[in-house]
Design an enzyme around this catalytic site. Structure first.
Site, mmCIF file in Angstrom:
data_model
loop_
_atom_site.group_PDB
_atom_site.id
_atom_site.type_symbol
_atom_site.label_atom_id
_atom_site.label_comp_id
_atom_site.label_asym_id
_atom_site.label_seq_id
_atom_site.Cartn_x
_atom_site.Cartn_y
_atom_site.Cartn_z
ATOM 1 C CG ASP A 33 34.703 41.040 40.292
ATOM 2 O OD1 ASP A 33 35.408 41.665 41.481
ATOM 3 O OD2 ASP A 33 33.295 40.916 40.043
ATOM 4 C CG ASN A 81 33.137 50.264 43.348
ATOM 5 O OD1 ASN A 81 33.563 49.721 43.009
ATOM 6 N ND2 ASN A 81 32.783 48.730 44.474
HETATM 7 C C1 FPP Z 1 36.291 44.626 42.496
HETATM 8 O O1 FPP Z 1 37.736 43.691 43.034
HETATM 9 C C2 FPP Z 1 37.357 45.514 41.626
HETATM 10 C C3 FPP Z 1 37.178 47.127 42.119
HETATM 11 C C4 FPP Z 1 35.983 47.404 43.061
HETATM 12 C C5 FPP Z 1 37.881 48.210 41.801
HETATM 13 C C6 FPP Z 1 38.730 47.823 40.211
HETATM 14 C C7 FPP Z 1 40.046 48.346 40.657
HETATM 15 C C8 FPP Z 1 41.510 48.745 40.356
HETATM 16 C C9 FPP Z 1 41.551 46.982 39.574
HETATM 17 C C10 FPP Z 1 42.156 49.365 40.612
HETATM 18 C C11 FPP Z 1 42.211 51.218 40.469
HETATM 19 C C12 FPP Z 1 42.011 51.369 38.931
HETATM 20 C C13 FPP Z 1 42.561 52.275 38.502
HETATM 21 C C14 FPP Z 1 42.501 53.124 37.122
HETATM 22 C C15 FPP Z 1 43.188 53.613 39.959
HETATM 23 P P1 FPP Z 1 36.367 43.200 44.226
HETATM 24 O O2 FPP Z 1 37.541 44.349 44.979
HETATM 25 O O3 FPP Z 1 35.561 43.599 44.301
HETATM 26 O O4 FPP Z 1 37.263 41.914 44.435
HETATM 27 P P2 FPP Z 1 36.854 40.521 44.810
HETATM 28 O O5 FPP Z 1 35.365 40.192 44.437
HETATM 29 O O6 FPP Z 1 37.588 38.979 44.832
HETATM 30 O O7 FPP Z 1 36.398 40.393 46.796
#
Ligand code: FPP
Length: 251
Positions: A33, A81
């Site tokens: 996250d 998501n």
């Molecule tokens: C949450 O951060 C992250 C995600 C929903 C995506 C996680 C994905 C990756 C690390 C990259 C993709 C991985 C692969 C293997 C291709 P957020 O966007 O909710 O962050 P925030 O809470 O700060 O907005």
């Protein structure tokens, strides 16, 4: 715990020599996250954060491997998501394709066995094929198992297992925990011992809701793209201090 100077080898003899707290959890599952916040702090768009978060994955697999963690599950995209802006969903979907194209051969050379959990049928044919090919290519590797949770939701997983039981015509009296467990996406994988969430959040967010029933939980304020050796040391040290009771009394 002193800061480790990890050996550069990907085949450690003794995890303690790599500065890892013993005994290591067999299975670590991570809710990655904070990519969005990491990008915002740099005046960039959210996809910039997702790219940085993706870049971090290779390093994290290596570091956990050096600590003799045998299973690493990464929550890359949840069934919830899809409700994100279309451009972000597109970017995240593109990223998994790029990662598979760029990294799979390297992972294979390093002994990584790749697994996927989630509903693959929502992915387009090309991407689905990429995931299946990567799983097939790496199926005999034993160094570390990396489980990619993509289009994954814990409740949906249980629904899929129940549907399967009904399709098989299993009677109510024959259904027990083992019957459900063996029909989850994770069938054949051990339950997570330690769930880590970055960016200071303390929620499970529909991640491994069945399997994490007795997992230890550890959270860090560090945002995912910055998560590294120091956080792994802290998480594994905290885990080593925990007494796991599984509902029993431990004196
Ligand atoms: C949450 O951060 C992250 C995600 C929903 C995506 C996680 C994905 C990756 C690390 C990259 C993709 C991985 C692969 C293997 C291709 P957020 O966007 O909710 O962050 P925030 O809470 O700060 O907005």
């Amino acid at each position: 715990m002193p800061s480790p100077s990890r050996a550069s080898t990907t085949h450690p003899v003794d995890p303690a020599e790599n500065g890892c707290a013993p005994p290591p959890p067999q299975h670590v599952a991570i809710i990655m996250d904070g990519n969005g916040r990491w990008a915002r702090a740099r005046g960039k768009d959210r996809n910039f954060g997702h790219r940085a978060g993706t870049e971090n994955i290779r390093n994290i697999i290596r570091l956990f491997g050096e600590c003799d963690v045998r299973y690493l599950t990464l929550y890359a995209f949840s069934t919830e998501n899809w409700s994100r802006p279309k451009s972000e969903v597109r970017a995240l979907t593109r990223l998994i394709g790029q990662v598979l194209k760029r990294e799979v051969k390297k992972m294979h050379r390093e002994g990584v066995r790749l697994h996927h959990i989630g509903r693959l049928d929502a992915l387009d044919e090309g991407l689905r094929r990429q995931v299946q090919d990567a799983i097939e290519l790496t199926k005999d590797n034993e160094r570390i198992n990396v489980v990619l949770a993509w289009n994954y939701g814990g409740r949906g997983e249980i629904v899929d297992a129940v549907r399967q039981l009904i399709t098989e015509g299993m009677g109510a009296e024959a259904i027990d925990e083992q019957a459900i467990e063996s029909r989850l996406y994770t069938s054949g994988l051990p339950d997570p011992d330690l769930v880590i969430r970055t960016a200071g959040e303390m929620r499970l967010s529909n991640f491994l809701v069945w399997q994490a029933a007795y997992a230890e939980f550890w959270s860090t304020p560090t945002l995912w793209p910055d998560f590294g050796a120091a956080e792994i040391d802290a998480a594994l040290s905290a885990y080593a201090e925990r007494t796991r009771k599984f509902g029993a009394v431990v004196e």
